[in-house]
Write a protein that holds these residues in place. Sequence first.
Motif, PDB file in Angstrom:
ATOM      1  N   UNK A  31       0.835  -1.194   0.000  1.00 20.83           N
ATOM      2  CA  UNK A  31       0.000   0.000   0.000  1.00 20.83           C
ATOM      3  C   UNK A  31       0.872   1.247   0.000  1.00 20.83           C
ATOM      4  N   UNK A  32       0.339   2.307  -0.622  1.00 21.43           N
ATOM      5  CA  UNK A  32       1.040   3.589  -0.620  1.00 21.43           C
ATOM      6  C   UNK A  32       0.862   4.252   0.743  1.00 21.43           C
ATOM      7  N   UNK A  33       1.878   5.022   1.138  1.00 26.89           N
ATOM      8  CA  UNK A  33       1.876   5.604   2.476  1.00 26.89           C
ATOM      9  C   UNK A  33       2.307   7.068   2.436  1.00 26.89           C
ATOM     10  N   UNK A  47       3.523  10.457  12.222  1.00 32.23           N
ATOM     11  CA  UNK A  47       2.166  10.048  11.846  1.00 32.23           C
ATOM     12  C   UNK A  47       2.217   9.380  10.483  1.00 32.23           C
ATOM     13  N   UNK A  48       1.795   8.116  10.425  1.00 36.88           N
ATOM     14  CA  UNK A  48       1.816   7.324   9.197  1.00 36.88           C
ATOM     15  C   UNK A  48       0.386   7.097   8.710  1.00 36.88           C
ATOM     16  N   UNK A  49       0.146   7.399   7.434  1.00 35.10           N
ATOM     17  CA  UNK A  49      -1.174   7.206   6.836  1.00 35.10           C
ATOM     18  C   UNK A  49      -1.104   6.175   5.725  1.00 35.10           C
ATOM     19  N   UNK A  50      -2.003   5.185   5.781  1.00 31.46           N
ATOM     20  CA  UNK A  50      -2.207   4.252   4.684  1.00 31.46           C
ATOM     21  C   UNK A  50      -3.110   4.965   3.677  1.00 31.46           C
ATOM     22  N   UNK A  51      -2.551   5.325   2.514  1.00 31.03           N
ATOM     23  CA  UNK A  51      -3.287   6.132   1.548  1.00 31.03           C
ATOM     24  C   UNK A  51      -4.521   5.391   1.044  1.00 31.03           C
ATOM     25  N   UNK A  56      -4.719   5.983   9.939  1.00 29.21           N
ATOM     26  CA  UNK A  56      -3.524   6.674  10.394  1.00 29.21           C
ATOM     27  C   UNK A  56      -3.069   6.129  11.744  1.00 29.21           C
ATOM     28  N   UNK A  57      -1.770   5.971  11.884  1.00 22.13           N
ATOM     29  CA  UNK A  57      -1.181   5.590  13.166  1.00 22.13           C
ATOM     30  C   UNK A  57      -0.124   6.620  13.519  1.00 22.13           C
TER      31      UNK A  57
END
Length: 199
Positions: A31-33, A47-51, A56-57
Amino acid sequence: MRREILLAHNSGDWHGCFIRCNGHGLEQERFKSQLSVQDQGGKVVAALTNVSSGQMRSMDFDEPPAEMQISPEGHWSLGPDRIGAWPWVSELCLVWGERRRRAVIRHGSERLESLVVVSEARPGMEEPLPPAPLQALASPSLTGPGLIWSLPAALGVTLQTADRRQSGVSEEVALCWQPEPGIQLEIRRRYGAYGALEP
């Protein structure tokens, strides 16, 4: 100084792709992030987002954890300060200017469970990706009891993981990356025969 070194090389926005493989090196998911690393009010906030999913984590800390190893060039690794007869996870990161490679290596109590490889760059830059499904190929390490995993040339990385877990045997994980011809980067995380993290 550890905090300043970490932020100098790793803060800001990163766009990338996560590729998760099983314990046999076969891709299971990608997955793109989007990752944002900022100094906010004296805290380092990541902050990491799964596009794809929008999930978000985030995590934050005042100072890098004591068990986080940070090189003068801004490369870093994170994991437990001691391992034993139980599962453990290590994360390793190499940074080269506007580009990064990360790996998350999850070991079970007996053998490798999964590999995650992350290819990242600053917004506006596109990093090449291998076609799906990726298949990492393992071969015995020439320097110890672990495995060396070769990944497709588009990623430019190799990984070292533990093989079959044995008590009383030192363990090592590593991420190696060739970001440009003639440039070889690596970061290693070593645990001694009694399971303690080595400097």
